[in-house]
Design an enzyme around this catalytic site. Structure first.
Site, PDB file in Angstrom:
ATOM      1  N   SER A  28       0.763  -1.411  -0.060  1.00 45.61           N
ATOM      2  CA  SER A  28       0.040  -0.011  -0.090  1.00 45.61           C
ATOM      3  C   SER A  28       0.873   1.223  -0.114  1.00 45.61           C
ATOM      4  CB  SER A  28      -0.841   0.023   1.249  1.00 45.61           C
ATOM      5  OG  SER A  28      -2.051   0.655   1.150  1.00 45.61           O
ATOM      6  N   ALA A  64       2.334   8.646  -1.910  1.00 51.54           N
ATOM      7  CA  ALA A  64       1.798   9.750  -2.481  1.00 51.54           C
ATOM      8  C   ALA A  64       2.339  10.539  -3.228  1.00 51.54           C
ATOM      9  CB  ALA A  64       0.450   9.957  -1.675  1.00 51.54           C
ATOM     10  N   GLN A 106       1.359   6.461  -6.685  1.00 52.85           N
ATOM     11  CA  GLN A 106       0.423   7.143  -6.313  1.00 52.85           C
ATOM     12  C   GLN A 106       0.473   8.738  -6.554  1.00 52.85           C
ATOM     13  OE1 GLN A 106      -0.929   7.349  -1.989  1.00 52.85           O
ATOM     14  NE2 GLN A 106      -3.034   6.530  -2.661  1.00 52.85           N
ATOM     15  N   TYR A 193      -8.036  14.094   1.635  1.00 48.90           N
ATOM     16  CA  TYR A 193      -7.458  14.995   0.816  1.00 48.90           C
ATOM     17  C   TYR A 193      -8.443  15.789  -0.315  1.00 48.90           C
ATOM     18  CZ  TYR A 193      -3.476  12.804   3.220  1.00 48.90           C
ATOM     19  OH  TYR A 193      -2.784  12.388   4.217  1.00 48.90           O
ATOM     20  N   ARG A 241      -8.099   5.360  -5.522  1.00 42.88           N
ATOM     21  CA  ARG A 241      -8.468   5.185  -3.990  1.00 42.88           C
ATOM     22  C   ARG A 241      -9.558   5.622  -3.492  1.00 42.88           C
ATOM     23  NH1 ARG A 241      -4.317   3.881   0.927  1.00 42.88           N
ATOM     24  NH2 ARG A 241      -4.437   1.524   0.064  1.00 42.88           N
ATOM     25  N   LEU A 314      -5.391  -3.489   7.935  1.00 47.49           N
ATOM     26  CA  LEU A 314      -5.253  -4.539   9.152  1.00 47.49           C
ATOM     27  C   LEU A 314      -5.131  -5.903   8.774  1.00 47.49           C
ATOM     28  CD1 LEU A 314      -6.668  -3.384  12.589  1.00 47.49           C
ATOM     29  CD2 LEU A 314      -4.240  -3.638  11.818  1.00 47.49           C
TER      30      LEU A 314
END
Ligand code: FMN
Length: 389
Positions: A28, A64, A106, A193, A241, A314
């Site tokens: 990620s 990012a 990203q 964001y 995302r 998680l």
């Protein structure tokens, strides 16, 4: 490293447009807050991401990358708003690819969560004290003049001209990412964001065509998708995302996510990356969450839109990751913090799940020894293996 041909669902290959990942595990995107001068990546980013590719994931995303200077969250973030930054990202894309993962980038504009301190300095809006230490604040923009948190900078609502320029900056950044050698793109539309600030009615009170009903609030997110799709090579995939829910009264809902996902799919987005939250105190990483807490979002988006999805959040156990793919609740499984704890998580998962019991996909410098270590566990203790110094 050898290629794996596995019937373990997590370790089956997966295609997106013309690229194919060796398995379903994704690293990620994770900000490192380690940028050098001029928002350039440093040796830290190269080592960090190369190591994660060695660790066996199918796809490794960079953190990012800001599409504009003012779209960084902090002074320590990397950018991709100029060619020098793209040039400096090339060795990173190359290093990720060299070890068998697809290199992904990203893109972000931090919007009203820009101009903040790095987390370990307090994660508040930058102030005079920060300016005195060489980290001055800068003005922020968002859908509306509502601060992200109490006491944070009040952003300026974006003008139509700024909206057009920002879409263009996303598109140019996508082109630079392709030129730098990245094969997968991820547009950051989550976690409060800029894009998310247009989607959520809690952050967007505009009365023009970029606000109001769902069509209005989705408009900017869709324009970014169109602009990026037009510049990003048509044979390469784009992930988007989303914060699938705000988890706040009056906030963005999963029903709205399903509608948006369909519209994104119609504009050439390939994978919906299903995260959540990020407005106000409802952080995506707040303590107390359950393993796989965001799987229900990817499951529903996948079922109701027919699009491929990624889940994250998680996921620590290999068995859980495998079960998510086996039961069709996501096509891709992203791990974040667990990969910081153990960068070889994917390789270990393959051993644990029986997809690679002999360590054949590990780099031989590690795998040769580890397979013998396992054998010695199974036979008499203290026996010397050939070649052991
Ligand atoms: C250090 C750190 C940095 C992060 N930076 C980003 C980022 O740049 N972009 C993003 O979309 N999510 C970011 N996240 C969120 C992660 O990508 C991931 O969605 C989240 O950590 C949940 O997954 P996990 O429980 O496996 O860590 C970050 C998380 C961490 C821990």
């Amino acid at each position: 490293m050898s290629e794996l041909s596995s019937s373990v669902p997590l370790f089956t290959r997966v295609r997106a447009r013309s690229v194919e990942a060796r398995n379903r595990i994704v690293i990620s995107p994770m900000q490192q807050y380690m940028a050098g001068k001029d928002a350039l990546p440093t040796g830290w980013h190269l080592n960090h991401l190369e190591r994660l590719s060695i660790g066996g994931a199918g796809l490794v995303f960079t953190e990012a990358l800001a599409v504009e200077k003012d779209g960084r969250a902090t002074h320590a973030d990397i950018g991709i708003w100029n060619d020098a930054q793209a040039e400096a990202l090339k060795p990173i894309a190359e290093a990720i690819g060299r070890h068998g993962a697809l290199p992904g980038a990203q893109l972000i504009h931090a919007g009203r969560k820009a101009s903040v301190q790095v987390p370990w300095d307090g994660y508040q809006s930058l102030n005079a004290g920060d300016a005195a230490r060489g980290n001055p604040p800068w003005p922020t923009v968002a859908a509306s003049a509502i601060p992200a948190n109490e006491g944070w900078q009040v952003p300026a609502p974006m003008t139509h001209d700024q909206i057009r320029r920002t879409c263009d900056n996303f598109a140019k950044a996508a082109r630079r990412a392709a030129n730098a050698g990245f094969q997968v793109l991820n547009i950051h539309g989550a976690h409060g964001y800029l894009i998310h600030s247009f989607l959520s009615p809690l952050a967007n009170v505009r009365t023009d065509e970029y606000g109001g009903d769902l069509t209005g609030r989705m408009r900017f997110a869709l324009e970014v998708a169109e602009a990026v799709r037009a510049e990003w090579p048509s044979h390469l995939p784009i992930f988007y995302r989303l914060s699938c829910v705000d988890d706040l009264t009056g906030g963005w809902t999963l029903d709205e996510t399903v509608v948006l996902a369909r519209e994104l799919g119609a504009r050439g987005i390939d994978v919906i990356d299903c995260s959540s939250r990020g407005l106000g105190e409802r952080g995506t990483l707040a303590p107390g969450r359950e393993p796989g807490y965001q799987v229900p979002y990817s499951e529903r988006v996948r079922r109701e839109t027919g699009l491929n999805t990624m889940t994250v959040g998680l996921i620590r156990e290999a068995t859980l990751a495998n079960e998510i793919v086996a039961s069709g609740r996501a096509d891709w499984v992203a791990i974040g913090r667990e990969s910081l704890y153990n960068p070889h998580w994917p390789l270990q998962a393959a051993v644990e799940l029986g997809a690679d019991p002999e360590y054949k996909t590990w780099p031989p410098s590690y795998g040769w020894w580890l397979s013998r270590r396992d054998r010695s566990k199974r036979t008499s203790p203290g026996k010397k293996s050939p070649g052991q110094g």
